[in-house]
Design a protein around this motif. Structure first.
Motif, PDB file in Angstrom:
ATOM      1  N   THR A 263      18.159 -30.614  -3.453  1.00 49.11           N
ATOM      2  CA  THR A 263      18.738 -29.270  -3.336  1.00 49.11           C
ATOM      3  C   THR A 263      17.746 -28.280  -2.749  1.00 49.11           C
ATOM      4  O   THR A 263      18.142 -27.293  -2.131  1.00 49.11           O
ATOM      5  CB  THR A 263      19.215 -28.770  -4.704  1.00 49.11           C
ATOM      6  N   GLU A 264      16.447 -28.519  -2.948  1.00 47.95           N
ATOM      7  CA  GLU A 264      15.431 -27.635  -2.398  1.00 47.95           C
ATOM      8  C   GLU A 264      14.806 -28.270  -1.156  1.00 47.95           C
ATOM      9  O   GLU A 264      14.768 -29.488  -1.021  1.00 47.95           O
ATOM     10  CB  GLU A 264      14.340 -27.345  -3.434  1.00 47.95           C
ATOM     11  N   ARG A 265      14.329 -27.419  -0.252  1.00 46.35           N
ATOM     12  CA  ARG A 265      13.702 -27.895   0.969  1.00 46.35           C
ATOM     13  C   ARG A 265      12.271 -27.391   1.033  1.00 46.35           C
ATOM     14  O   ARG A 265      11.963 -26.290   0.572  1.00 46.35           O
ATOM     15  CB  ARG A 265      14.486 -27.404   2.189  1.00 46.35           C
ATOM     16  N   THR A 266      11.412 -28.212   1.615  1.00 46.44           N
ATOM     17  CA  THR A 266      10.017 -27.809   1.751  1.00 46.44           C
ATOM     18  C   THR A 266       9.875 -26.744   2.827  1.00 46.44           C
ATOM     19  O   THR A 266      10.507 -26.824   3.885  1.00 46.44           O
ATOM     20  CB  THR A 266       9.128 -29.012   2.101  1.00 46.44           C
ATOM     21  N   SER A 267       9.029 -25.775   2.546  1.00 43.34           N
ATOM     22  CA  SER A 267       8.834 -24.668   3.479  1.00 43.34           C
ATOM     23  C   SER A 267       7.381 -24.239   3.429  1.00 43.34           C
ATOM     24  O   SER A 267       6.742 -24.265   2.373  1.00 43.34           O
ATOM     25  CB  SER A 267       9.750 -23.497   3.100  1.00 43.34           C
ATOM     26  N   VAL A 268       6.845 -23.860   4.588  1.00 43.07           N
ATOM     27  CA  VAL A 268       5.467 -23.382   4.660  1.00 43.07           C
ATOM     28  C   VAL A 268       5.419 -22.108   5.490  1.00 43.07           C
ATOM     29  O   VAL A 268       6.345 -21.807   6.261  1.00 43.07           O
ATOM     30  CB  VAL A 268       4.525 -24.439   5.283  1.00 43.07           C
ATOM     31  N   ARG A 269       4.341 -21.384   5.333  1.00 41.57           N
ATOM     32  CA  ARG A 269       4.133 -20.158   6.106  1.00 41.57           C
ATOM     33  C   ARG A 269       2.803 -20.261   6.835  1.00 41.57           C
ATOM     34  O   ARG A 269       1.789 -20.634   6.234  1.00 41.57           O
ATOM     35  CB  ARG A 269       4.150 -18.930   5.203  1.00 41.57           C
ATOM     36  N   ALA A 270       2.798 -19.922   8.111  1.00 42.83           N
ATOM     37  CA  ALA A 270       1.561 -19.866   8.892  1.00 42.83           C
ATOM     38  C   ALA A 270       1.040 -18.434   8.872  1.00 42.83           C
ATOM     39  O   ALA A 270       1.797 -17.485   9.116  1.00 42.83           O
ATOM     40  CB  ALA A 270       1.814 -20.321  10.323  1.00 42.83           C
ATOM     41  N   VAL A 271      -0.236 -18.271   8.572  1.00 41.84           N
ATOM     42  CA  VAL A 271      -0.820 -16.931   8.509  1.00 41.84           C
ATOM     43  C   VAL A 271      -2.131 -16.908   9.272  1.00 41.84           C
ATOM     44  O   VAL A 271      -2.776 -17.946   9.486  1.00 41.84           O
ATOM     45  CB  VAL A 271      -1.055 -16.492   7.045  1.00 41.84           C
ATOM     46  N   ASP A 272      -2.531 -15.701   9.687  1.00 39.79           N
ATOM     47  CA  ASP A 272      -3.808 -15.547  10.383  1.00 39.79           C
ATOM     48  C   ASP A 272      -4.908 -15.231   9.379  1.00 39.79           C
ATOM     49  O   ASP A 272      -4.708 -15.296   8.161  1.00 39.79           O
ATOM     50  CB  ASP A 272      -3.701 -14.482  11.469  1.00 39.79           C
TER      51      ASP A 272
ATOM     52  N   SER B 160      12.044 -39.059  11.663  1.00 37.27           N
ATOM     53  CA  SER B 160      11.106 -39.381  10.596  1.00 37.27           C
ATOM     54  C   SER B 160      10.028 -38.315  10.442  1.00 37.27           C
ATOM     55  O   SER B 160       9.514 -38.103   9.347  1.00 37.27           O
ATOM     56  CB  SER B 160      10.461 -40.742  10.854  1.00 37.27           C
ATOM     57  N   THR B 161       9.675 -37.644  11.541  1.00 38.31           N
ATOM     58  CA  THR B 161       8.661 -36.584  11.486  1.00 38.31           C
ATOM     59  C   THR B 161       9.150 -35.376  12.274  1.00 38.31           C
ATOM     60  O   THR B 161       8.686 -35.116  13.386  1.00 38.31           O
ATOM     61  CB  THR B 161       7.309 -37.079  12.057  1.00 38.31           C
ATOM     62  N   PRO B 162      10.099 -34.618  11.736  1.00 38.66           N
ATOM     63  CA  PRO B 162      10.617 -33.457  12.472  1.00 38.66           C
ATOM     64  C   PRO B 162       9.549 -32.384  12.641  1.00 38.66           C
ATOM     65  O   PRO B 162       8.715 -32.184  11.753  1.00 38.66           O
ATOM     66  CB  PRO B 162      11.761 -32.957  11.578  1.00 38.66           C
ATOM     67  N   THR B 163       9.572 -31.726  13.794  1.00 40.39           N
ATOM     68  CA  THR B 163       8.679 -30.610  14.056  1.00 40.39           C
ATOM     69  C   THR B 163       9.497 -29.337  14.137  1.00 40.39           C
ATOM     70  O   THR B 163      10.445 -29.245  14.909  1.00 40.39           O
ATOM     71  CB  THR B 163       7.907 -30.821  15.373  1.00 40.39           C
ATOM     72  N   LEU B 164       9.132 -28.363  13.324  1.00 36.66           N
ATOM     73  CA  LEU B 164       9.819 -27.074  13.291  1.00 36.66           C
ATOM     74  C   LEU B 164       8.858 -25.978  13.720  1.00 36.66           C
ATOM     75  O   LEU B 164       7.637 -26.136  13.602  1.00 36.66           O
ATOM     76  CB  LEU B 164      10.357 -26.776  11.889  1.00 36.66           C
ATOM     77  N   ILE B 165       9.412 -24.888  14.215  1.00 38.95           N
ATOM     78  CA  ILE B 165       8.605 -23.781  14.719  1.00 38.95           C
ATOM     79  C   ILE B 165       8.713 -22.603  13.768  1.00 38.95           C
ATOM     80  O   ILE B 165       9.814 -22.247  13.330  1.00 38.95           O
ATOM     81  CB  ILE B 165       9.092 -23.351  16.116  1.00 38.95           C
TER      82      ILE B 165
ATOM     83  N   ASP C  92       8.741 -14.450  10.482  1.00 41.28           N
ATOM     84  CA  ASP C  92       8.084 -14.260   9.189  1.00 41.28           C
ATOM     85  C   ASP C  92       7.017 -15.321   8.930  1.00 41.28           C
ATOM     86  O   ASP C  92       6.456 -15.393   7.841  1.00 41.28           O
ATOM     87  CB  ASP C  92       9.105 -14.272   8.055  1.00 41.28           C
ATOM     88  N   GLY C  93       6.733 -16.159   9.937  1.00 45.76           N
ATOM     89  CA  GLY C  93       5.696 -17.166   9.819  1.00 45.76           C
ATOM     90  C   GLY C  93       6.114 -18.432   9.105  1.00 45.76           C
ATOM     91  O   GLY C  93       5.293 -19.335   8.922  1.00 45.76           O
ATOM     92  N   THR C  94       7.372 -18.533   8.693  1.00 46.68           N
ATOM     93  CA  THR C  94       7.795 -19.685   7.918  1.00 46.68           C
ATOM     94  C   THR C  94       8.492 -20.729   8.775  1.00 46.68           C
ATOM     95  O   THR C  94       9.124 -20.419   9.778  1.00 46.68           O
ATOM     96  CB  THR C  94       8.742 -19.284   6.773  1.00 46.68           C
ATOM     97  N   ALA C  95       8.340 -21.974   8.340  1.00 47.27           N
ATOM     98  CA  ALA C  95       9.070 -23.106   8.914  1.00 47.27           C
ATOM     99  C   ALA C  95       9.581 -23.925   7.737  1.00 47.27           C
ATOM    100  O   ALA C  95       8.838 -24.193   6.788  1.00 47.27           O
ATOM    101  CB  ALA C  95       8.168 -23.958   9.801  1.00 47.27           C
ATOM    102  N   THR C  96      10.839 -24.299   7.809  1.00 49.68           N
ATOM    103  CA  THR C  96      11.473 -25.027   6.711  1.00 49.68           C
ATOM    104  C   THR C  96      11.932 -26.385   7.200  1.00 49.68           C
ATOM    105  O   THR C  96      12.622 -26.483   8.219  1.00 49.68           O
ATOM    106  CB  THR C  96      12.675 -24.243   6.147  1.00 49.68           C
ATOM    107  N   ALA C  97      11.563 -27.430   6.484  1.00 44.42           N
ATOM    108  CA  ALA C  97      11.926 -28.790   6.868  1.00 44.42           C
ATOM    109  C   ALA C  97      13.405 -29.036   6.642  1.00 44.42           C
ATOM    110  O   ALA C  97      14.052 -28.357   5.835  1.00 44.42           O
ATOM    111  CB  ALA C  97      11.115 -29.794   6.061  1.00 44.42           C
ATOM    112  N   PRO C  98      13.990 -30.016   7.345  1.00 43.18           N
ATOM    113  CA  PRO C  98      15.375 -30.396   7.050  1.00 43.18           C
ATOM    114  C   PRO C  98      15.484 -30.902   5.609  1.00 43.18           C
ATOM    115  O   PRO C  98      14.488 -31.240   4.968  1.00 43.18           O
ATOM    116  CB  PRO C  98      15.649 -31.525   8.056  1.00 43.18           C
ATOM    117  N   SER C  99      16.702 -30.961   5.105  1.00 39.44           N
ATOM    118  CA  SER C  99      16.930 -31.497   3.767  1.00 39.44           C
ATOM    119  C   SER C  99      16.508 -32.961   3.723  1.00 39.44           C
ATOM    120  O   SER C  99      16.459 -33.647   4.750  1.00 39.44           O
ATOM    121  CB  SER C  99      18.412 -31.382   3.395  1.00 39.44           C
ATOM    122  N   VAL C 100      16.203 -33.426   2.524  1.00 38.40           N
ATOM    123  CA  VAL C 100      15.827 -34.822   2.315  1.00 38.40           C
ATOM    124  C   VAL C 100      16.924 -35.521   1.533  1.00 38.40           C
ATOM    125  O   VAL C 100      17.412 -34.998   0.527  1.00 38.40           O
ATOM    126  CB  VAL C 100      14.479 -34.934   1.566  1.00 38.40           C
TER     127      VAL C 100
END
Length: 561
Positions: free
Chosen positions: A354-363, A391-396, A400-408
């Motif tokens: 139900t939850e997806r992994t998400s990260v934020r890129a910051v300077d 198998s290894t999706p690349t998101l941009i 807001d600096g965030t990228a969220t992976a597809p659902s698993v």
């Protein structure tokens, strides 16, 4: 955007007068608004200015360069694939194979459409430069995602997110995706699985080409009819200039084309979709730039600088002049990526997380950095997979600096694994999320038999015990269960006498441990036998997740005669 006429004149091959005449002719025949009389529905469609959401691409930007003035073959004499020819006429092998396969498929399923593969080639050229010169893997999937700009209303259409970032990595606004530049909402309707891998992937050239063909052919269009052809192209992007540009490439490819190896196609020039992958390496004929002192005249190119990709249109771009005072500050540089989610990701076997992994890129100052490619991968002994099919999706990262992976999607294998996120930036460490898959569960268990279960001493029970397991009101398939002849209602230890099952050798067995519900959540126990002990006995069935069912079994002596 204006067409890039400069690329159409061969260096040293024409006089100034001929060049001027050529440009004048092109301006008269191909400039925006130059749709020939009688276009009918096509002209009306362009004038009506329908909403961007109704187009395949969301009216995203496209490459406006035009083909060279010279044709790859004698006009109107061949549409074959010669071995060689002008670089602009070369189409990467996997890309042209996808176009031809799509056209052949539609010739069988929609013969009245009369879709030529050269039309798909023309659109593919304009939308992504033939998948960025054929940068695809052996399955036809682009090596890095091809994404249009964020459709947030700033310079482009304003289209709110429709796929929760599933395809474009943006959960706020949509972006056009893949070599044929579908927006997610259009892909949801027209997406195809053309390569038979069980996935509909907009970043796969085979899937995208067939989807584009289906889209162009809908509404019973006959693309051999000029009005239908123009209407179909305008439905892809509501722009007269777009129509003119696609038709120009369509005519060019109809004069002849040839196949080139994947990854070696001519790269497009000008503004188009964002390409988040690494820049292509220079061709062998280009020397790397040499350090040099700034020239007093900024217009004088550095003789050691590369010219850029060689094209039939003449000289490539020269080195840009040194930055002048007042130029914008350099783009922010990502220093780290950080988690934006919390806790461990958990899902039951066979279900979607139900939850997806998400990260934020910051300077360095902690401010968000946009347009950073982030690669997600599943690491560990697991059969869980991303729902996007890659198998290894690349998101941009977005604004807001965030990228969220597809659902698993969890598989059947239980246990822990890791989802790793890595920025495609040297020196930036990745982050990891812990995830786990638990066994399938049931929260409800009911009997599906309505008969009293009785037997005489030493006899077989006439009816078998059956039940159905559910989870949150739905059938619960593949749930592990046990069945035990218990000593009392509040006990769990198996009996040593009374009714029993039989093992493979026919020996009495009063506890079964390897039971599992079927695809409909049903569970049927094997036959039950009575020994010489009479009375009422209890059989308890218990599933993974704690659902229980207690069944009465009666062993009574037959009445005396």
């Amino acid at each position: 955007m204006s067409a890039l006429f400069g690329r159409r004149l061969r260096r040293g091959a024409t006089t100034t007068a001929v060049a001027a005449a050529a440009i004048a002719a092109l301006s008269a025949s191909q400039a925006p608004g130059a749709i020939p009389p009688g276009a009918g529905g096509a002209q009306a469609a362009a004038d009506a200015n329908p909403p961007a959401e109704s187009s395949a691409t969301g009216n995203s930007p496209y490459y406006t360069e035009l083909p060279p003035l010279t044709t790859p073959d004698k006009p109107d004499t061949s549409i074959d694939l010669p071995a060689t020819g002008p670089a602009e006429a070369g189409i990467p092998a996997s890309v042209v194979a996808a176009y031809r396969q799509a056209a052949q498929a539609l010739a069988e399923t929609k013969p009245g459409c009369n879709l030529p593969w050269q039309l798909l080639a023309a659109i593919g050229k304009v939308e992504s430069g033939q998948a960025r010169g054929g940068r695809v893997d052996a399955n036809g999937t682009t090596l890095s995602p091809i994404l249009g700009p964020v459709l947030n209303g700033v310079g482009f259409a304003n289209i709110s997110d429709t796929d929760n970032g599933e395809y474009d990595g943006d959960s706020t606004h949509d972006r056009a995706v893949g070599p044929m530049q579908f927006i997610p909402s259009t892909w949801a309707t027209w997406g195809q699985d053309a390569n038979g891998d069980g996935r509909k992937d907009p970043n796969n050239i085979y899937d995208a080409a067939l989807a584009a063909g289906e889209y162009l052919c809908h509404a019973n269009r006959d693309l051999s009819v000029d009005a239908d052809l123009r209407e179909a192209i305008l439905s892809y992007n509501h722009s007269q200039e777009y129509l003119n540009t696609v038709l120009t490439w369509f005519e060019y490819y109809n004069k002849g084309t040839h196949e080139v190896p994947d990854g070696t196609g001519v790269l497009p020039v000008g503004t188009g979709p964002v390409y988040p992958g690494p820049s292509p390496a220079p061709t062998p004929s280009h020397k790397p730039p040499k350090p040099s002192k700034p020239s007093p005249d900024p217009s004088t190119p550095d003789p050691g600088a590369p010219e850029g990709p060689s094209t039939p249109g003449g000289g490539g771009p020269t080195s840009p002049p040194p930055s002048a005072p007042g130029t914008p500050d350099p783009k922010p540089v990502v220093k780290r990526i950080e988690k934006t989610g919390t806790g461990t990701l958990t899902a039951m076997a066979g279900s979607r997380f139900t939850e997806r992994t998400s990260v934020r890129a910051v300077d360095a100052a902690g401010e968000p950095v946009a347009n950073v490619p982030v690669r997600f991968e599943i690491v560990g002994d697991t059969d869980a997979r991303f729902t996007s099919g890659t198998s290894t999706p690349t998101l941009i990262t977005g604004e807001d600096g965030t990228a969220t992976a597809p659902s698993v999607q969890a598989g059947e294998q239980t246990g822990e694994f890791t989802i790793r996120a890595t920025a495609d930036v040297e020196g930036v460490a990745g982050v990891e999320y812990s995830a786990s898959v638990t066994a399938r569960q049931a929260d409800g268990l009911t009997s599906t038999g309505d008969k009293e279960l009785t037997a005489a001493p030493g006899a077989e029970f006439a009816d078998q015990v059956s039940a159905k397991a559910t989870y949150k009101g739905a059938a619960a398939p593949g749930v592990a269960a046990t069945a035990t002849m218990i000593t009392s209602a509040d006990g769990s230890a198996p009996r040593t006498d009374g009714p029993y099952f039989k093992d493979a050798e026919g020996n009495p067995l009063r506890e079964l441990k390897d039971l599992k519900t079927d695809a409909d959540g049903a569970l049927q126990l094997p036959k039950i036998y009575a020994d010489d002990t009479t009375g009422t006995f209890l059989l308890r069935i218990e599933t993974e997740g704690g659902a229980t069912l207690t069944v009465e079994l009666k062993v009574t002596a037959p009445p005396a005669e």
